[in-house]
Structure formats: structure tokens, C-alpha cells
Motif scaffolding. Sequence first.
Motif, PDB file in Angstrom:
ATOM      1  N   PHE A 228     -11.168  -9.321  -3.256  1.00 35.41           N
ATOM      2  CA  PHE A 228     -10.375  -8.144  -2.912  1.00 35.41           C
ATOM      3  C   PHE A 228      -8.895  -8.475  -2.780  1.00 35.41           C
ATOM      4  N   SER A 229      -8.575  -9.690  -2.340  1.00 33.84           N
ATOM      5  CA  SER A 229      -7.171 -10.062  -2.146  1.00 33.84           C
ATOM      6  C   SER A 229      -6.386  -9.964  -3.450  1.00 33.84           C
ATOM      7  N   TYR A 230      -7.030 -10.292  -4.567  1.00 29.53           N
ATOM      8  CA  TYR A 230      -6.351 -10.181  -5.862  1.00 29.53           C
ATOM      9  C   TYR A 230      -6.126  -8.714  -6.241  1.00 29.53           C
ATOM     10  N   LEU A 231      -7.142  -7.886  -6.000  1.00 29.85           N
ATOM     11  CA  LEU A 231      -6.995  -6.457  -6.277  1.00 29.85           C
ATOM     12  C   LEU A 231      -5.917  -5.847  -5.392  1.00 29.85           C
ATOM     13  N   TYR A 232      -5.931  -6.208  -4.122  1.00 29.31           N
ATOM     14  CA  TYR A 232      -4.968  -5.644  -3.173  1.00 29.31           C
ATOM     15  C   TYR A 232      -3.534  -6.017  -3.556  1.00 29.31           C
ATOM     16  N   LYS A 233      -3.317  -7.277  -3.892  1.00 27.91           N
ATOM     17  CA  LYS A 233      -1.969  -7.718  -4.268  1.00 27.91           C
ATOM     18  C   LYS A 233      -1.500  -7.028  -5.557  1.00 27.91           C
ATOM     19  N   PHE A 234      -2.433  -6.832  -6.469  1.00 28.43           N
ATOM     20  CA  PHE A 234      -2.096  -6.132  -7.712  1.00 28.43           C
ATOM     21  C   PHE A 234      -1.681  -4.692  -7.426  1.00 28.43           C
ATOM     22  N   LEU A 235      -2.501  -4.011  -6.612  1.00 32.84           N
ATOM     23  CA  LEU A 235      -2.188  -2.618  -6.278  1.00 32.84           C
ATOM     24  C   LEU A 235      -0.884  -2.515  -5.488  1.00 32.84           C
ATOM     25  N   ASP A 236      -0.664  -3.456  -4.598  1.00 25.72           N
ATOM     26  CA  ASP A 236       0.532  -3.424  -3.766  1.00 25.72           C
ATOM     27  C   ASP A 236       1.804  -3.540  -4.612  1.00 25.72           C
ATOM     28  N   LYS A 237       1.711  -4.251  -5.731  1.00 29.64           N
ATOM     29  CA  LYS A 237       2.859  -4.409  -6.622  1.00 29.64           C
ATOM     30  C   LYS A 237       3.037  -3.228  -7.572  1.00 29.64           C
ATOM     31  N   LYS A 238       1.916  -2.649  -8.018  1.00 29.88           N
ATOM     32  CA  LYS A 238       1.976  -1.639  -9.066  1.00 29.88           C
ATOM     33  C   LYS A 238       2.078  -0.205  -8.552  1.00 29.88           C
ATOM     34  N   VAL A 239       1.509   0.075  -7.410  1.00 29.20           N
ATOM     35  CA  VAL A 239       1.491   1.450  -6.904  1.00 29.20           C
ATOM     36  C   VAL A 239       2.846   1.787  -6.277  1.00 29.20           C
ATOM     37  N   PRO A 240       3.439   2.929  -6.626  1.00 29.48           N
ATOM     38  CA  PRO A 240       4.720   3.339  -6.023  1.00 29.48           C
ATOM     39  C   PRO A 240       4.609   3.461  -4.507  1.00 29.48           C
ATOM     40  N   GLU A 241       5.697   3.178  -3.830  1.00 23.72           N
ATOM     41  CA  GLU A 241       5.709   3.152  -2.371  1.00 23.72           C
ATOM     42  C   GLU A 241       5.220   4.473  -1.777  1.00 23.72           C
ATOM     43  N   THR A 242       5.582   5.587  -2.414  1.00 25.57           N
ATOM     44  CA  THR A 242       5.217   6.904  -1.865  1.00 25.57           C
ATOM     45  C   THR A 242       3.722   7.194  -1.966  1.00 25.57           C
ATOM     46  N   LEU A 243       2.994   6.456  -2.812  1.00 22.82           N
ATOM     47  CA  LEU A 243       1.565   6.704  -3.011  1.00 22.82           C
ATOM     48  C   LEU A 243       0.664   5.639  -2.373  1.00 22.82           C
ATOM     49  N   LYS A 244       1.264   4.599  -1.856  1.00 23.02           N
ATOM     50  CA  LYS A 244       0.469   3.476  -1.338  1.00 23.02           C
ATOM     51  C   LYS A 244      -0.480   3.885  -0.215  1.00 23.02           C
TER      52      LYS A 244
END
Length: 457
Positions: A228-244
Motif C-alpha cells: 500500500f505504501s507504494y500506491l499511497y506515495k503514487f497517489l499522493d504525487k499524482k492526485v491534485p491537492e484539492t482532490l486528495k
Amino acid sequence: MDYKETSKQILDKIGGASNVANMTHCATRLRLTLKDNSLIQDDEVKEIKGVVNTLNKAGQYQILIGTDVPKLYDEFEYLVKGGENPDYEQSEGESSEGIVSKIFSAISAIFAPLLPALAGSGILRGLLILAEQTGLVSEDSGTYAILNVASMSVFYFLPVLLAFTSARRFGADPFLSALIGAALLNPDYISLMGDTGNGATTSFLNIPVVLMGYNATVVPIILSIWAFSYLYKFLDKKVPETLKLVVIPLVSLAIMVPLTIIVIGPIGVYSGEGVANLVNWLIERSSILTGILIGGGWSVLVSLGIHWAVNPIMINNVSTYGFDYIVPYTFACNFAVIGVTIGVFLKARNKKLKNFAASGFITIALSAIIEPVLFGLLIKNKKLFLAQIIGGAVGGAYLGLMKVVTSAFVFGSVTTFPAFVSEKEMNFLNAMIGLVISLIVGAILAYVFTKKDEELT
């Protein structure tokens, strides 16, 4: 100890915040992975108030503090991450730490925060069994049920607790991680198994699913949060701040819970059980030899900081079977160290050495922390180290011969004796005999090996 001041001094002597690639702690040590080990001023670090000793092994610089290390770590972490190095980001890739060292480091970081809960619950469990056996509490009473819940909940909900600590180690969101662990214990999920239990089947989007019970398990959730840590880091980088706020939790749970149940969980269950069964099979085949090796060699593993690799096996045994064979051997080691402190205290005339031996005796007897004596005395005096190893091996051999077990995962001290209370007749008595053997052998050999003019070097 002034934790803030001690942290500042340590940081200054290891090259500053910019030299720290990774940091964690176990029960007694601050464990650091540094970018440039040549910047370490080891002798100066050892002189800092609150530092007992240091060890530089397998790419990891370990600073022995004692049981106060969590408080020191909080101050140290702030200085590295916020106070002096706001751009700090834990990065395994920047370190020279080897694979094996990374595994040991991860295990220690994951389990260290849970040790008080595991130890306290284990002792309470032992006292409850003793109260039931002596007739003080009826097994059918509400008192027994409530205290049983208090003592066993840490094991039942172990996946949730491990998810949280694993997330902190691997860099995932700890609360989402805890939710992934909690999903595995949800009554609606458990009801899917019906009366079949492990091995029951269902489907997810037409994908066949083999269901497993995850209460009290160790390996599945750690593997799940690591993934999950890899998925989370990926999402944290790719998802815009307003949608996180919405997207990251939504995608994380929608992917990780099914993935854990379908793939990661069963792999973790079978692999964890396989390792535990192998170790227990070896113990059953030659419990005496196992007692000699672990009872005598446990201090060597502790000195290298790799004893954490064995702790998950012991925890898994207690949570799965209700008892463990390995924990008693670690008691044998600790009581051999206690014996050495007694022998040194009785023979030596140097006041500083006698005081050190006396304080070591009290520390181990009450808190099971052997590192101060191990690093401050045994490693520096090979004969005394040998005395401890022999004492632990002889006591371990007796514990193995009598197949002594503990009903909880605890560290070996006088205060954790209730862990030896079990359904096995004579288990407690045989445990006491084995520990006395370790203590006496260690004390006699230490007395023989210690010179009257011996000094604490």
C-alpha cells in the motif's frame, strides 16, 4: 536526561540532519542510516550523557539509550524533520543499508511501539490463568470474561495495530492503513467464511476468492501495508491537492482491501505459518539443542541488533497457538547475564565496577534490558561474555528438555514470571529451575573469571 539537548549533541556528532537518510528506534536503541558514515564522531557520541554505547553494523549506526529511547526519538525526529532539516524525506534509496539490514530495521520499527501492549497483555493473561487455576476467579464468571478480553484484545486486533506501525515505517497513511487492517476483522467479512473457516470461498467481480481469518496474524498485514505504501506515495504525487481528501482514501480502500483479501492475505498467512511451523518443528525435533543455541546465543543476536527477526515468530506462536517455546530460552540468556552481574559484584573490589554490576542486576531483573551490561561489560570482557553464553546455554538446555513454554510474548525478567503460568503441569516450576540454573552457572563462571582488581573499562 534532557532529551532535547541529548538529541542535539547526537545530531551534531553524526554529521547533522542533512546526513540522516533514515531513522527509527527499537526498545532500547536509536537506529540511524547515515549518508556518510565517515562523519560519525563515535568516541564523542559515547561520551554524551544518556548514551550507553554505540554499534555500527550492516550500514546502520545504533545508539544504545535504554528504555527512554522513544522520548529521545521524538526530540531527535523533530530536529531532523522539522527543526533543522524541513526538506527531510525518508529514502531507502539514499542509504547504503543492505537488504538484510533493511528487513531487520523494518521489523524493529514495526514491533517496537507495540512491545509495552504485548508485554502488559501477556502478564495479565498469565495472572488470569493463575487466578483461574487457584480458584480465585471462575472461568464462567463475568470477571474472567472481562479480564480475558482485556488480555487478549491486543492479539485479536494485532492486524490493526501492525497496520498503523507499518504505515509509519513504510511511509503510508497510518489511518487508512489501520482501516485496511480493520476490514480484515469486520464481522461482515468474517461471516463470509461461515462454519468452514479458513479455506472458505467466495467471489469478487467473478474472481474466485479463498477466505482466511486474519485475527492475531502478523505477516499478511505487514505485506499489505508495504504494498500500500507504494500506491499511497503514487497517489499522493499524482492526485491534485484539492482532490486528495476524497480520492486518495477512496482509491486506497477500493484497491487495497480486495487485493489483500484475494492475493496478499493468503500469501502472508501461508508464509507466516510455514516459517513458524518450521521453527517449531525444529524445536520439537531437538528441543535441547535449540535451547542451547538460543539460550547461549541470544545475547550475540542482541549485540548485533538482529534478534528482532525472531520476535515475530514468537508473537505469531502466542497469537496462533496460545504458547511459545522460544521465549523461555531468551529468559535463560537474561538470567545468565544477571548471574554474571552477581559473580562480578561478589568478586571485584573496584567500586565503579561493583556499582555498574549492581545497577545492571536491577535493570535486568525489573525491565529485562540487558544491553547496558552487554555493551558496557560483556563485549569488553570476552571471558565474562563466555560465562554468560555458557550459563544461558545450560539453562536453555534444561528448559528445552522439559519443553517449557510461555503463554505470552514478554521479555525475560522477574516481573514477567506470570507468563510461565500455563495449562501444562510443572511448567512454572521447571521454568524457575531452568532460570536458576542459568543464573548460578553464570554467577559461578563470572566469579571465577573475574579478577579482584578488575576495572570497568
